[in-house]
Design a protein around this motif. Structure first.
Motif, mmCIF file in Angstrom:
data_model
loop_
_atom_site.group_PDB
_atom_site.id
_atom_site.type_symbol
_atom_site.label_atom_id
_atom_site.label_comp_id
_atom_site.label_asym_id
_atom_site.label_seq_id
_atom_site.Cartn_x
_atom_site.Cartn_y
_atom_site.Cartn_z
ATOM 1 N N UNK A 130 26.354 14.150 27.247
ATOM 2 C CA UNK A 130 25.710 15.375 28.036
ATOM 3 C C UNK A 130 24.708 15.506 27.620
ATOM 4 N N UNK A 131 23.819 15.041 27.620
ATOM 5 C CA UNK A 131 21.845 14.416 27.394
ATOM 6 C C UNK A 131 21.742 13.484 28.182
ATOM 7 N N UNK A 132 21.402 13.878 28.623
ATOM 8 C CA UNK A 132 20.851 12.453 29.795
ATOM 9 C C UNK A 132 20.066 11.715 29.028
ATOM 10 N N UNK A 133 18.830 12.077 28.372
ATOM 11 C CA UNK A 133 17.830 11.168 27.104
ATOM 12 C C UNK A 133 18.684 10.221 26.469
ATOM 13 N N UNK A 134 20.669 10.326 26.031
ATOM 14 C CA UNK A 134 20.938 10.124 25.099
ATOM 15 C C UNK A 134 21.649 9.063 25.979
ATOM 16 N N UNK A 135 21.849 8.459 27.396
ATOM 17 C CA UNK A 135 22.482 7.690 27.785
ATOM 18 C C UNK A 135 23.514 8.886 28.856
ATOM 19 N N UNK A 136 24.000 9.997 29.023
ATOM 20 C CA UNK A 136 25.093 10.552 29.289
ATOM 21 C C UNK A 136 25.111 10.928 30.480
ATOM 22 N N UNK A 137 26.005 11.539 31.180
ATOM 23 C CA UNK A 137 25.970 12.103 32.857
ATOM 24 C C UNK A 137 27.650 11.154 32.915
ATOM 25 N N UNK A 138 28.313 11.832 33.788
ATOM 26 C CA UNK A 138 29.420 11.089 33.942
ATOM 27 C C UNK A 138 29.253 10.111 35.166
ATOM 28 N N UNK A 139 27.745 9.825 36.545
ATOM 29 C CA UNK A 139 28.183 8.696 37.482
ATOM 30 C C UNK A 139 28.024 7.603 36.694
ATOM 31 N N UNK A 140 27.590 7.903 35.548
ATOM 32 C CA UNK A 140 26.719 6.817 34.761
ATOM 33 C C UNK A 140 27.811 6.222 33.987
ATOM 34 N N UNK A 141 28.810 6.857 33.772
ATOM 35 C CA UNK A 141 30.303 6.695 32.073
ATOM 36 C C UNK A 141 30.799 5.807 33.550
ATOM 37 N N UNK A 195 28.081 16.807 34.369
ATOM 38 C CA UNK A 195 29.406 16.365 33.960
ATOM 39 C C UNK A 195 30.119 16.964 35.040
ATOM 40 N N UNK A 196 29.780 16.558 36.419
ATOM 41 C CA UNK A 196 30.552 16.460 37.757
ATOM 42 C C UNK A 196 30.003 15.615 38.522
ATOM 43 N N UNK A 197 30.662 14.911 39.191
ATOM 44 C CA UNK A 197 30.389 13.419 40.634
ATOM 45 C C UNK A 197 30.866 14.045 42.359
ATOM 46 N N UNK A 198 30.550 14.214 42.947
ATOM 47 C CA UNK A 198 31.322 13.845 44.229
ATOM 48 C C UNK A 198 31.279 13.117 45.199
ATOM 49 N N UNK A 199 31.929 11.457 45.355
ATOM 50 C CA UNK A 199 31.663 10.581 45.560
ATOM 51 C C UNK A 199 31.468 9.934 46.622
ATOM 52 N N UNK A 200 31.750 9.912 47.860
ATOM 53 C CA UNK A 200 32.439 8.958 49.348
ATOM 54 C C UNK A 200 31.864 7.577 49.240
ATOM 55 N N UNK A 201 32.893 6.564 48.917
ATOM 56 C CA UNK A 201 32.491 5.311 49.591
ATOM 57 C C UNK A 201 32.846 4.472 50.591
#
Length: 382
Positions: free
Chosen positions: A187-198, A242-248
């Protein structure tokens, strides 16, 4: 029996310990090794590598492993260790992979393969130029539910596939009154966190391998819970999504939408669920199960909120039978990669495929920042 040395870097983390060490490499060792054509048996001989001597020693003792080390350079210098596996945090991965490629090791690693697309492509190019074999974990393709879904696609069950709708996630405790189920760095962007990246790395290979290549996407991220508590119960600011809503949009006209969230309470059969709708039938697949509804069995739904609905919709689906219980998804792909290394068996999930996942995550962040649709260009390392 033939032994193959594997340098396992970063397996003291949750996923590295349970999925890659216990349920994959240790499981292969317990079954007597991996059987090869002609009756030969391949036995993995791991050496656990990391920064924490106490954790490494404890893991080695628990799983009956003779070798562990805090000196990666010394491990890379051993010619008997042919494979380098990396399950470190994303920020540390590139340095380990670069060093392993330079040492001539075959590369198998977790994703994301880099902190950005440039880094992920660089690693793929380095491995290609060195002539070593390389692979990336793409585990969800080998889950029972998605294997059933792939079979439905291959047999033409859906007719013309129209759309895919996915829901992934669960409530991750904030960490104040109940310990969080995920490490705080997520949950820290500076540590490589984020659900989009994950998670967009996962959705790239799931969509591309089952339905079609991703042509464009529109992504909106959110940080729904701005403050969380770390492993010592100290409050910290959540700086990543901590959440992402994505259309492909896929290249064959299929529209896919996947919600990914660590801030959602679950009202579905499994933590990940995909619904696929086609002209001839539909399916709902989870991690383990899959159910279908054919065109001939589709009930007549009529919109009339003034009277009770006579349909019990969930009862009108049929389970896809389990004909062969598959092995652990991570173990299955480990065995595939080992055969790739020693037998040159096909293995398409290479570092370029890993880079495609990083590309999609990067474009998802761009789409969110710019609040627009973003095209996904073709990617190569030539």
């Amino acid at each position: 029996m033939r032994k193959i040395g594997i340098i396992m870097n970063g397996v003291t983390g949750r996923m590295g310990t349970y999925q890659h060490l216990e349920r994959s490499i240790v499981a292969i060792r317990k079954q007597g090794g991996l059987r090869l054509p002609g009756g030969e048996v391949l036995m993995p001989d791991p050496i656990l590598v990391g920064r924490n001597e106490h954790k490494l020693r404890a893991l080695a003792q628990k799983y009956g492993i003779d070798r562990w080390s805090t000196d990666l350079d010394a491990c890379l210098a051993n010619p008997e260790d042919e494979i380098y596996f990396d399950a470190q945090t994303t920020l540390r991965r590139a340095d380990g992979v670069r060093a392993a490629v330079a040492a001539g090791k075959h590369i198998y690693c977790e994703k994301p393969t880099g902190v950005n697309l440039a880094e992920a492509v660089e690693l793929a190019r380095l491995a290609q130029a060195k002539g070593v074999k390389h692979g990336v974990v793409q585990d969800k393709l080998f889950l029972p539910g998605l294997l059933k879904l792939q079979q439905l696609v291959e047999t033409g069950f859906f007719g013309r596939t129209l759309a895919v709708r996915g829901e992934f996630g669960y409530w991750v405790f904030e960490g104040d009154y109940e310990p969080a189920q995920r490490p705080s760095w997520n949950y820290r962007k500076e540590d490589g966190g984020g659900i989009i990246v994950d998670m967009l790395c996962h959705w790239r290979y799931v969509l591309s391998n089952i339905f079609g290549d991703v042509k464009a996407l529109s992504c909106y991220g959110a940080t729904h819970i701005p403050q969380r508590f770390d492993e010592s119960q100290h409050a910290y600011d959540a700086t990543s999504d901590d959440a992402a809503y994505t259309t492909f949009q896929l290249d064959n006209g299929i529209v896919a939408h996947i919600n990914s969230s660590w801030c959602v309470r679950v009202d579905r059969d499994e933590l990940f669920q995909l619904q696929v709708d086609g002209t001839e039938g539909s399916a709902v697949a989870g991690l383990r199960n899959c159910k279908v509804q054919h065109r001939a069995n589709t009930p007549k739904a009529v919109w009339n909120p003034d009277v009770p609905d006579p349909n019990c919709y969930r009862e009108q689906w049929m389970d896809v039978p389990t004909r062969h219980e598959p092995d652990n998804a991570f173990k299955v792909q480990w065995e595939m990669f080992l055969r790739h290394v020693v037998l040159d068996a096909p293995f398409k999930f290479d570092l370029l495929e890993g880079a495609k996942g990083v590309q999609l995550a990067e474009l998802g962040l761009q789409s969110w920042a710019e609040r627009r649709w973003v095209d996904v260009p073709a990617l190569s390392i030539d």
